[in-house]
Design an enzyme around this catalytic site. Structure first.
Site, PDB file in Angstrom:
ATOM      1  N   ARG A  29       5.453 139.569 -63.513  1.00 39.75           N
ATOM      2  CA  ARG A  29       4.962 139.668 -62.140  1.00 39.75           C
ATOM      3  C   ARG A  29       3.928 140.789 -62.057  1.00 39.75           C
ATOM      4  NH1 ARG A  29       7.684 141.855 -56.522  1.00 39.75           N
ATOM      5  NH2 ARG A  29       6.082 140.985 -55.164  1.00 39.75           N
ATOM      6  N   HIS A  30       2.959 140.653 -61.162  1.00 38.88           N
ATOM      7  CA  HIS A  30       1.908 141.660 -60.990  1.00 38.88           C
ATOM      8  C   HIS A  30       2.499 142.980 -60.502  1.00 38.88           C
ATOM      9  CE1 HIS A  30       2.302 141.204 -56.648  1.00 38.88           C
ATOM     10  NE2 HIS A  30       2.290 139.885 -56.832  1.00 38.88           N
ATOM     11  N   HIS A  65       2.952 135.645 -60.161  1.00 41.33           N
ATOM     12  CA  HIS A  65       3.664 136.187 -59.009  1.00 41.33           C
ATOM     13  C   HIS A  65       5.173 136.163 -59.283  1.00 41.33           C
ATOM     14  CE1 HIS A  65      -0.205 135.639 -56.874  1.00 41.33           C
ATOM     15  NE2 HIS A  65      -0.286 134.583 -57.677  1.00 41.33           N
TER      16      HIS A  65
END
Length: 625
Positions: free
Chosen positions: A366-367, A552
């Site tokens: 995930r970012h 995401h």
């Protein structure tokens, strides 16, 4: 008594107590000072094997808030295979889980259900055991000497059906047990009147049907198998809960946490986890009855029947009821043992396996922290001047923003990383470098925060010039979760290159940016991710290294479950899960080429945990205003 337990208590019979419990088991417990009702409860919970087992149970449940509650066990009668047929069925259980992932059949051992679950008062258990013996003795002469099994398959079910004639004779035994249980133990037992069957797989992914059928056809039909009727019980309060097994010891750091010992079972209600912090679960210990929080990474998923208690069995060819107090074989509370399997491999064995065979691996990340996550929806107004220029009002705002054709307004629904997000990404990249894994290919969602995360990771890996980022719109966030009613305006490949992103302009994505639909359905999003991850992994077949996917939080589920052969979760469960995924959260999958499947492994780096740092107004602090 809690209000939520009213329905459970309604199932408890209010009839007068029957014959007393044999003094050989009850008297020692009463002599120790235990009250009659808790002594009976302990004997029922341990299968009435020995007074010592019941005493140990009572000591473990000393702080159990439900110890005095009059909730009986729930019982059911099963017909269980033994000998070579059981061994082959256990092989099928193991192989089907390896090749086709877990399905509902793995929750219980191989069996034929003879009646629905029913309740029995704790003081009537001996009479229930007598009902089993009498029913067996009544039907033993007519019980089928052979039970032919016929394989049946559909898109969601695979199992053996029992043909009519032997099935009718088995039903006679089930009805005899129901009758005897009613007379002797005041129990209302509903015998099975539907097609008798032994389930092999249930609620599996449709594309696994053929593999499961092939595995099932390898099971030899043994009509001469010796069958045993087995009486089991379970705690009715936790029927719809998930069962976890503790892998490690845990000593509570706070008063509201559970003590864990390896092998402990914990009941967890997935719908009641609002109070639990990220990475934690709220559950009830099967060993102690206490409720509290526990670290999820100290546990693994267990089978539903692992906590069931075996009470008595009736073997027709031997015409005897097996008493666990006299038969060491029946001392196992959890039913027929599945073939041994190492569900958690040691680090050393993993390394040897990886060295023996080069395998593709996928790391989904995930970012990092996004700026609007810290400063809210009005973050853009806080950092833009009236003439549309960017300024930095807080150190956690980025130092600068890349140029975009639509100006600063294009960032409103495509926000950048915060300064802390950049720091998180670099820390993760440095940790990956230290881990020694080899990144072969990098894919990223076109969202700016994901592109920045991928870029900073590559920079720490010293690969920013060697590996180009492949932009894949197919792994963009579920558009229904986007704030605007339209798909956000994302940076083009030309804009990304101008902003010093090393993008692969020759890559042909599974989905074009223009194909993203606003407010798409959950099913469409899951299909989009499944198609994208299939193309991404297929395009890297010869790389034999780690495929890094930066996307995401939702992608940790939507991009890994298709690889593992698992069906999508329910939409509600998915939403609850994703909100708990932190910045730089990771999922790591490895391809087992020999068995042609993917497995979930421990990520190569540890998680990054930190606290909040609120804004500070020095004027208010000094002046006190």
């Amino acid at each position: 008594m809690a209000a939520g337990d009213v329905q459970l208590y309604a199932q408890v019979s209010s009839k007068a107590k029957g014959r007393s419990t044999p003094s050989s088991l009850l008297d020692p417990l009463l002599a120790m000072g235990f009250p009659l009702h808790t002594a009976l409860k302990a004997l029922a919970a341990t299968g009435r094997k020995t007074a010592e087992d019941a005493s140990n149970w009572l000591h473990c449940h000393h702080d159990d808030p439900s110890l005095d509650d009059p909730i009986p066990q729930e019982y059911a009668l099963f017909l269980c295979p033994t000998g070579p047929l059981l061994e082959r069925l256990c092989d099928f259980w193991r192989d089907s889980q390896r090749q086709c992932a877990r399905n509902r059949a793995h929750e219980v051992f191989p069996h034929v259900t003879l009646c629905d679950f029913f309740t029995c008062e704790d003081q009537k258990l001996e009479q229930l055991y007598e009902a089993l013996k009498k029913a067996g003795d009544r039907t033993r002469a007519s019980f089928p000497s052979a039970v032919p099994l016929v394989l049946h398959s559909s898109v969601s079910y695979l199992g053996f059906f029992i043909s009519d004639r032997p099935a009718n004779l088995i039903r006679e035994f089930a009805m005899a047990f129901a009758s005897e249980a009613s007379v002797l133990a005041d129990c209302t037992v509903k015998p099975c009147t539907k097609q008798l069957h032994l389930t092999l797989a249930h609620k599996f992914y449709p594309h696994h049907q053929r593999t499961l059928e092939q595995l099932a056809k390898a099971i030899p039909q043994d009509p001469g198998c010796q069958w045993t009727a087995a009486l089991y019980s379970r705690d009715m309060r936790f029927v719809h809960y998930q069962t976890l097994r503790a892998l490690f010891q845990y000593k509570p750091q706070n008063t509201d946490e559970l003590v864990l010992s390896p092998g402990d079972y914990i009941f967890v209600d997935p719908t009641q986890q609002e109070e639990a912090s990220e990475g934690w679960a709220l559950g009830t210990s099967h060993r102690t009855g206490c409720r509290g929080f526990l670290p999820q990474n100290y546990t693994e998923r267990a089978s539903e029947s692992d906590t069931w208690v075996k009470h008595r069995t009736y073997t027709f060819s031997l015409a005897v009821v097996r008493d666990p107090r006299k038969d060491s074989e029946a001392s196992n509370q959890h039913g027929p043992e599945l073939a041994p399997e190492q569900l958690a491999r040691s680090a050393s064995s993993l390394q040897s396996l990886q060295a023996a065979m080069a395998r593709r691996r996928v790391l989904v990340v995930r970012h990092g922290e996004r700026v609007d996550q810290v400063f809210g929806k009005s973050w853009l107004q806080q950092c833009s001047t009236p003439d549309g220029r960017y300024h930095r009002p807080d150190l956690n705002f980025p130092c600068s923003l890349p140029r975009r054709s639509g100006g600063i307004k294009d960032f409103e629904n495509d926000p950048p990383l915060s300064s802390c997000g950049v720091f998180q990404s670099r820390m993760a990249g440095a940790a990956l470098l230290d881990s020694g894994i080899r990144i072969a290919t990098v894919f990223s969602s076109p969202a700016l925060r994901c592109m920045q995360t991928a870029k900073h990771i590559l920079e720490e890996l010293k690969l920013e010039k060697k590996i180009k980022i492949r932009v894949e719109p197919g792994i963009f966030e579920w558009t229904r979760w986007e704030a605007s009613k339209t798909v956000p305006t994302l940076m083009t490949l030309e804009e990304l290159r101008e902003a010093d992103f090393n993008v692969d302009t020759s890559y042909r994505p599974a989905f074009a940016l223009s194909s993203l639909a606003p407010a798409e359905s959950y099913e469409h999003y899951m299909d989009r991710c499944a198609v994208s991850v299939e193309q991404m992994t297929s395009s890297c077949a010869q790389d034999m290294g780690v495929i890094l996917i930066v996307s995401h939080g939702s992608a940790l589920d939507a991009c890994t479950r298709p690889l593992l052969g698992l069906p999508p979760r329910s939409c509600g469960e998915f939403a609850q899960l994703v909100r708990k995924i932190p910045a730089l959260g990771m999922c790591f999958c490895e391809e087992n080429q020999k068995e042609r499947r993917w497995e979930l492994l421990t990520p190569p780096v540890k998680t990054l945990t930190h606290g909040a740092n609120v804004a500070f107004d020095w004027r208010s602090w000094v002046t006190g205003s």
